[in-house]
Motif scaffolding. Structure first.
Motif, PDB file in Angstrom:
ATOM      1  N   THR A 430      32.471  28.108  42.397  1.00  0.00           N
ATOM      2  CA  THR A 430      33.225  29.587  41.202  1.00  0.00           C
ATOM      3  C   THR A 430      34.107  30.185  42.107  1.00  0.00           C
ATOM      4  N   LEU A 431      34.970  29.383  43.140  1.00  0.00           N
ATOM      5  CA  LEU A 431      35.904  29.882  44.313  1.00  0.00           C
ATOM      6  C   LEU A 431      36.867  30.732  43.236  1.00  0.00           C
ATOM      7  N   PHE A 432      37.422  30.020  42.190  1.00  0.00           N
ATOM      8  CA  PHE A 432      39.185  30.699  41.310  1.00  0.00           C
ATOM      9  C   PHE A 432      38.279  31.051  40.337  1.00  0.00           C
ATOM     10  N   ALA A 433      36.677  31.394  40.093  1.00  0.00           N
ATOM     11  CA  ALA A 433      37.002  32.712  39.283  1.00  0.00           C
ATOM     12  C   ALA A 433      36.746  33.880  39.807  1.00  0.00           C
ATOM     13  N   THR A 434      36.357  33.493  41.205  1.00  0.00           N
ATOM     14  CA  THR A 434      36.322  35.290  41.830  1.00  0.00           C
ATOM     15  C   THR A 434      37.791  35.333  42.403  1.00  0.00           C
ATOM     16  N   SER A 435      38.729  35.032  42.815  1.00  0.00           N
ATOM     17  CA  SER A 435      39.894  35.233  43.084  1.00  0.00           C
ATOM     18  C   SER A 435      41.272  35.362  42.099  1.00  0.00           C
ATOM     19  N   ALA A 436      40.625  34.827  40.611  1.00  0.00           N
ATOM     20  CA  ALA A 436      40.915  35.479  39.958  1.00  0.00           C
ATOM     21  C   ALA A 436      40.549  37.194  39.052  1.00  0.00           C
ATOM     22  N   GLU A 437      39.528  37.056  39.061  1.00  0.00           N
ATOM     23  CA  GLU A 437      38.552  38.918  39.617  1.00  0.00           C
ATOM     24  C   GLU A 437      39.319  39.370  40.373  1.00  0.00           C
ATOM     25  N   ALA A 438      39.776  39.299  41.737  1.00  0.00           N
ATOM     26  CA  ALA A 438      40.282  40.438  42.427  1.00  0.00           C
ATOM     27  C   ALA A 438      41.733  40.859  42.012  1.00  0.00           C
ATOM     28  N   ARG A 439      42.813  39.941  41.364  1.00  0.00           N
ATOM     29  CA  ARG A 439      43.708  40.407  40.072  1.00  0.00           C
ATOM     30  C   ARG A 439      43.486  40.870  38.757  1.00  0.00           C
ATOM     31  N   GLY A 440      41.784  41.106  38.324  1.00  0.00           N
ATOM     32  CA  GLY A 440      41.479  42.365  36.971  1.00  0.00           C
ATOM     33  C   GLY A 440      41.853  41.177  35.997  1.00  0.00           C
TER      34      GLY A 440
END
Length: 648
Positions: A430-440
Motif C-alpha cells: 500500500t506504499l504509494f497509496a499512503t504517499s499519495a495521501e500525504a499530498r491530499g
C-alpha cells in the motif's frame, strides 16, 4: 559625511547618496535572507502560510501538542526521547512516541565528542544512575545507528563517558549552537528508500521541532559523517543532494568533530511515515516540508512547458470541456479558466522485460491528444537531479508500473493524482497509496496482472500497452479529476462552524466511501480508487473559531475519532486498532493484501505502566522502546523486550 567636512554637493548628488544608502540597506537584508539554509527558508515559507504563523491559505499544518516540561539545566547534559517532557500523560502515550523503525531519535543536549566517545557532563555533584533522585537519566550506552547496504545491516555504536563536571563551552575546541544529526544510510541505491528511509525521517524531526522544540527550529543543523559505511557506488544522486540542502554543514567523526561540543545531538532518525498509516498529520506536514525544500534548494524547471501547445489545441480543449460527456485532461484555474494537466509517466524502460512495459509513447501521445502536457521520465544518465525533481514537483498526475519512481508523488503539488499499474510484483503493498495521501491526492490502482507473461528465471515479460489499458488509464484520470472538482466546489461553499465541519468530516471518513472499485470501460475487478480525506474544510473552520484555539490539545473526547488525521503524534496507542479499522486505506489493504497477514502498516505498541514519560536508556536496559516494522519487511511488526522492565 560630505556635508560635515564642508564640501558643497548638489541636490542631485544628495538624492544619489540617499538612493545608494537605501540600496545598501536593502541588499544587506537580502544577503541575510540568502544566508539562510534552504531548509530554513522552507520552514519560514510554510509557517508564514499556516494558521499558526499568519496568512491563511490552502496550506495548513494541523493541530498540535504545545507544552513541554523543562528538560534540564544548561550546565549539565541531558538525554530525552521525543515525548519525554510533554506535560499531558495522554500525549506521551501516542503512537509516534513508541512507533519507531530502527529506533526513534534520542536527543542529547550539552554534549561533547572526544576520542571517539560521546561525553556527558553530569555536574560537579554527579547524577545518580539508580533512579533514586529526580535528575534526568543519562545512558551508559547509546542505541546502535544502523546502515543498510544491499540488505546487509551494519551497526555503529559510539562509546559513552560520564564526566563529573559542569558543562562549559570554554572546555571545547568549538561550540556548535544547533543540532548535529547522526543518522544511518539505508538502502541508498533505491529511490523509494532514499526518500522514505533517509530524507523523510530527518524532516519528521524538523516538523516535531516546529511544535515541541521551537527554540531549536531555526538553529543551525549539521550532519555527522565518516562513521557509517562509504556511499553505495549506485547511491541515487537525489539523496546526497537533498541531505546537503537540508544539512549544509558537516562534521567528520575522527576529524572535524573531535573536541567539538554541541547544544543538541539528534541521535537516530525520525518516523518512516509511509510505513505507518495512522501517522497522517506528521506525514502530510513532512511532505509539505520536503516539497518546499525541493523548491527552495533546486528551483526545478518545469519540463511540461517545453511541450508545444497551440491555439488550435486550446480550441479543441474548449470544445471538449463544453461537452461534459467528452474526456478533457485539463485543470480548473483559480481565475475560472482551464489549463493542460501536467502528467508524468515514470518509465522502467520500454522493452517490456522484467518490470517494464512497452508502448509508453502511445500512452503519452493519447494523453496529449486529450489536452494534457504529458512526458515520459527519464533518461537518468543525461538528466540532472534538479531536472529530475522538476517532473514530480510540477506534476498534476503521476503514472507508472509499481516501482520506486512513484515515490516522486510525495513532494508533488497538493492534490496530485497517482495511477499505479500493478502486475504481480508488489501487488500486496500500500506504499504509494499512503504517499499519495500525504499530498491530499487521489490514488488509482489498475490491475494489469493479465499483462504479465510468465517465463523462466529472468525471462518473464509484460505485454505492451494497448488501447484497452490506455483507455482505462484515461477513464480513471477523467473520473478522479471531475470528482475532485465537485469536492472543491463544495468546500469553497462551506462556511460553517468548526463543530459542523467536524461532524461532516466524521460522517465522510467513516462511511468508508473514500474507497471505491472503479467502474470504467473494460475495467478489471482490482481497479480501485482512494479519495483523500477532506481535512481542509475542518482546518479552515477550526482556524476561524474563537472557541477552539489551534494551540489547544486534541486529546478531547469530541475529536478522538480524528486523532489519526489531526494530531502530530497520532492517536493514543490504546485506540490504534480501532482507528486503523476505519481507514479507507485499510479497506484497500484487505482488498489487495497478502492472505493471512494482518495490516502490517497499522502497527500498535505498548508502554510500561506508571511511567511518567518515555523511558530512556539506563545502565541496565538495552532499548529505549521496541516496536518496529523493520525496513518495511514483509514479516509484520517485530517485538523485543527490555531486560529489566518488560517494555514491549
Amino acid at each position: 559625511v560630505i556635508a560635515n567636512v564642508g564640501i558643497p554637493i548638489s541636490p542631485l548628488m544628495q538624492h544619489s547618496c540617499i538612493i545608494a544608502l537605501l540600496c545598501f540597506v536593502i541588499c544587506e537584508s537580502g544577503f541575510a535572507a540568502l544566508s539562510q539554509s534552504a531548509l530554513e527558508r522552507a520552514i519560514s515559507k510554510l509557517l508564514s502560510n499556516s494558521p499558526f504563523g499568519g496568512a491563511s491559505t490552502s496550506l495548513h499544518w494541523p493541530f498540535i501538542p504545545a507544552s513541554r516540561k523543562d528538560s534540564g539545566t544548561s550546565n549539565t547534559s541531558t538525554a530525552e526521547a521525543l515525548c519525554s517532557n510533554l506535560l499531558h500523560a495522554a500525549d506521551r502515550r501516542r503512537l509516534a512516541c513508541c512507533s519507531q523503525i530502527n529506533g526513534a531519535a534520542l536527543y542529547l543536549k550539552n554534549v561533547k565528542i572526544e576520542n571517539g566517545k560521546m561525553v556527558f557532563f553530569t555536574g560537579s555533584e554527579g547524577i545518580s544512575m539508580n533512579g533514586a533522585d529526580t535528575s534526568p537519566f543519562l545512558p551508559n550506552r547509546l542505541p546502535a545507528i544502523t546502515s543498510v547496504v544491499r540488505r546487509k545491516h551494519i551497526n555503529y555504536v559510539m562509546p559513552v563517558e560520564h564526566r563529573r563536571q559542569n558543562f562549559s563551552a570554554s572546555n571545547c575546541k568549538s561550540y556548535f549552537d544547533g543540532t548535529l544529526h547522526v543518522m544511518g544510510r539505508l538502502t541508498t541505491q533505491n529511490l523509494y528508500h532514499a526518500f522514505n528511509d533517509n530524507v523523510m525521517p530527518l524532516l519528521t524531526l524538523v516538523v516535531m521541532d516546529a511544535i515541541l522544540q521551537k527554540d531549536l527550529l531555526f538553529a543551525p543543523r549539521a550532519q555527522l559523517i565518516g562513521f557509517h559505511p562509504p556511499a553505495d557506488p549506485e547511491q541515487v544522486p537525489h539523496l546526497g543532494a537533498l541531505l546537503d540542502a537540508a544539512l549544509p554543514q558537516s562534521f567528520t567523526m575522527g576529524g572535524s568533530a573531535e573536541g567539538m561540543c554541541f547544544r543538541r545531538v539528534a541521535w537516530g532518525g525520525g518516523v518512516k511515515v509511509v510505513y505507518q498509516h495512522l501517522l497522517g498529520a506528521v506525514r502530510r506536514m513532512s511532505s509539505d516540508l520536503l516539497r518546499e525544500l525541493v523548491l527552495q534548494a533546486f528551483n526545478p524547471p518545469s519540463p511540461y512547458l517545453n511541450i508545444p501547445y497551440t491555439d488550435k489545441d486550446k480550441e479543441k480543449i474548449k470544445n471538449r470541456v463544453a461537452d461534459s460527456t467528452t474526456v478533457s485532461l485539463t485543470m480548473a484555474t483559480e481565475a475560472g479558466n482551464r489549463r493542460p494537466m501536467n502528467i508524468v509517466i515514470y518509465s522502467r524502460g520500454n522493452a517490456g522485460g522484467g518490470r517494464s512495459i512497452g508502448n509508453e509513447t502511445l500512452l503519452q501521445d493519447r494523453l496529449r491528444g486529450l489536452g494534457a502536457r504529458a512526458v515520459i521520465c527519464c533518461d537518468f544518465a543525461g538528466v540532472t537531479v534538479s531536472q529530475q525533481l522538476g517532473y514530480g514537483v510540477h506534476a498534476d498526475a503521476i503514472i507508472g508500473l509499481h516501482g520506486a519512481g512513484l515515490i516522486n508523488n510525495i513532494y508533488a503539488p497538493r492534490g496530485a493524482i497517482t495511477v499505479e499499474l500493478k502486475t504481480i510484483y508488489g501487488y500486496g503493498l500500500t506504499l504509494f497509496a499512503t504517499s499519495a495521501e500525504a499530498r491530499g491526492g487521489s490514488f488509482v490502482e489498475l490491475n494489469i496482472k493479465d499483462y504479465h507473461i510468465w517465463g523462466g528465471p529472468g525471462k518473464s515479460r509484460n505485454r505492451p500497452m494497448d488501447d484497452s489499458l490506455i483507455g482505462r488509464i484515461v477513464a480513471s484520470l477523467n473520473q478522479v479529476t471531475r470528482e475532485r472538482e465537485k469536492s472543491e466546489k463544495a468546500d469553497r461553499k462551506f462556511k460553517g462552524s468548526a463543530s459542523t465541519a467536524m461532524s461532516k468530516l466524521i460522517e465522510t471518513n467513516f462511511r468508508k466511501d473514500l474507497f471505491h472499485h472503479l467502474k470504467i470501460p473494460d475495467g478489471r475487478a482490482g481497479d480501485i480508487v482512494i479519495y483523500p480525506y477532506p481535512t481542509e474544510p475542518l482546518l479552515r473552520a477550526h482556524n476561524r473559531s474563537n472557541a477552539d484555539s489551534p494551540y489547544q490539545q486534541v486529546s478531547r473526547v469530541e475529536l478522538s475519532q480524528l486523532d489519526f488525521l489531526l494530531h502530530l503524534l497520532g492517536p493514543e496507542v490504546s485506540e490504534t486498532r480501532a482507528q486503523c479499522a476505519k481507514l479507507p486505506v485499510s479497506s484497500y489493504w484487505a482488498h489487495t493484501g497478502e492472505k493471512n497477514v494482518h495490516n502490517k502498516y497499522c502497527l500498535s505498541c505498548s508502554f510500561p505502566t506508571e511511567v511518567p514519560g518515555l523511558p530512556l536508556l539506563t545502565q541496565n536496559s538495552t532499548s529505549v522502546i521496541a516496536v518496529t516494522a523493520a525496513s518495511g519487511s514483509r514479516t509484520g511488526p517485530s517485538r523485543t523486550k527490555s531486560r529489566n522492565n518488560g517494555v514491549k
